[in-house]
Design an enzyme around this catalytic site. Structure first.
Site, PDB file in Angstrom:
ATOM      1  N   ARG A  77     -43.126   1.619 -17.426  1.00 47.02           N
ATOM      2  CA  ARG A  77     -44.536   1.883 -17.190  1.00 47.02           C
ATOM      3  C   ARG A  77     -45.168   0.837 -16.276  1.00 47.02           C
ATOM      4  NH1 ARG A  77     -45.957   6.149 -20.678  1.00 47.02           N
ATOM      5  NH2 ARG A  77     -48.206   6.247 -20.894  1.00 47.02           N
ATOM      6  N   ARG A 110     -54.179  15.238 -29.667  1.00 41.93           N
ATOM      7  CA  ARG A 110     -53.838  13.821 -29.724  1.00 41.93           C
ATOM      8  C   ARG A 110     -55.097  12.966 -29.679  1.00 41.93           C
ATOM      9  NH1 ARG A 110     -49.029  12.558 -25.436  1.00 41.93           N
ATOM     10  NH2 ARG A 110     -50.431  10.857 -24.885  1.00 41.93           N
ATOM     11  N   LYS A 112     -44.398  15.525 -17.678  1.00 43.55           N
ATOM     12  CA  LYS A 112     -43.126  14.821 -17.929  1.00 43.55           C
ATOM     13  C   LYS A 112     -42.490  15.302 -19.234  1.00 43.55           C
ATOM     14  CE  LYS A 112     -45.162  10.762 -18.103  1.00 43.55           C
ATOM     15  NZ  LYS A 112     -46.549  11.168 -17.925  1.00 43.55           N
ATOM     16  N   ARG A 117     -56.638   5.972 -19.165  1.00 42.35           N
ATOM     17  CA  ARG A 117     -55.185   6.134 -18.983  1.00 42.35           C
ATOM     18  C   ARG A 117     -54.853   6.400 -17.514  1.00 42.35           C
ATOM     19  NH1 ARG A 117     -54.413  10.841 -22.962  1.00 42.35           N
ATOM     20  NH2 ARG A 117     -52.320  11.021 -22.078  1.00 42.35           N
ATOM     21  N   ARG A 168     -54.561  20.013 -24.115  1.00 45.49           N
ATOM     22  CA  ARG A 168     -53.253  19.911 -24.793  1.00 45.49           C
ATOM     23  C   ARG A 168     -53.412  19.932 -26.316  1.00 45.49           C
ATOM     24  NH1 ARG A 168     -49.372  15.163 -23.218  1.00 45.49           N
ATOM     25  NH2 ARG A 168     -51.280  13.987 -23.496  1.00 45.49           N
TER      26      ARG A 168
END
Ligand code: AP5
Length: 215
Positions: free
Chosen positions: A88, A160, A13, A171, A127
């Protein structure tokens, strides 16, 4: 154009919304980025949100709704925006509808970035964000040149806090339980488009532009 980007953590996204922002001048409004900034700045809101985010749970609806209201009232959002990571859950989607109705605005599209669950873990554990440029890259998927560009700018590739396996698993569960029902929600409103978000980033971008009728 006012767009909602839907999709599991790691579905791309943010990566794709940044491209739309760059090419079409529509601001990417990411609740995750706004929250991470508040955490980094140690604001009262950030201090409240940190533990929740580190656990991979959702921050309370009133906090994120307040941030969204403030952000979309800014001048650069007058022509439209891309909501990345908001809404969300159904309650946030209802609040967004009410907010837009108050402002006499409407949502144009909701785009679902569809990716096989198996590849999300690799995308998320790989990431990294460049500490100087803010560029998001991936140690498994980015080219050596893209990774090197960060070091050349004097930056470091930072991971992160919530991109560890245990938090990612949570998550993904939170997504299935609370966010996935939004697919039906927007389908019923006739706003949903689905984009196959696996494969080359450029190819995904072409499919996204087609789904948004962007040339
Ligand atoms: P948030 O920041 O929104 O995280 P998320 O939804 O988990 O989404 P991600 O940022 O992890 O994934 P993405 O889809 O943007 O993927 P990306 O493009 O980076 O939220 C974080 C936390 O904040 C939440 O857990 C919650 O606590 C809180 N929060 C945020 N919004 C909230 C809300 N509305 N309500 C309550 N709480 C909220 O891509 C991932 C990686 O894959 C990158 O390395 C990228 O380079 C790579 N990649 C992307 N596309 C490709 C491709 N096609 N091929 C190969 N690699 C690719």
């Amino acid at each position: 154009m006012r767009i909602v980007m839907l999709g599991a953590p790691g579905s791309g996204k943010g990566t794709q919304a940044q491209r739309i922002q760059k090419d079409y001048g529509l601001p990417q409004v990411s609740t995750g980025d706004l929250l991470r900034r508040a955490v980094a700045d140690k604001t009262p809101l950030g201090l409240k949100a940190k533990q929740v985010m580190d656990a991979g749970e959702l921050v309370s609806d009133d906090i994120v709704l307040g941030m969204i209201k403030e952000r979309i009232a800014q001048p650069d959002a007058a022509r439209g925006f891309i909501l990345d990571g908001f809404p969300r859950n159904i309650s946030q989607a209802n609040s967004l509808d009410a907010l837009l109705a108050d402002l006499k605005l409407k949502l144009d599209r909701a785009v679902l970035m569809e990716v096989d669950f198996q590849i999300l873990m690799k995308r998320l554990t790989g990431r990294r964000t460049c500490s100087t440029t803010g560029q998001v890259v991936n140690i498994y998927f980015s080219s050596p040149a893209e990774l090197e560009a960060c070091r050349a700018s004097g930056g470091e590739l930072v991971q992160r806090n919530d991109d560890n396996e245990a938090t990612i698993r949570n998550r993904l569960q939170v997504y299935e339980r609370q966010t996935a029902p939004l697919v039906d929600y927007y389908e019923k409103k006739g706003l949903l488009r689905t984009v196959a978000a696996t494969g080359d980033i450029d190819a995904v971008y072409s499919r996204l532009k087609a789904a948004l009728d962007l040339a």
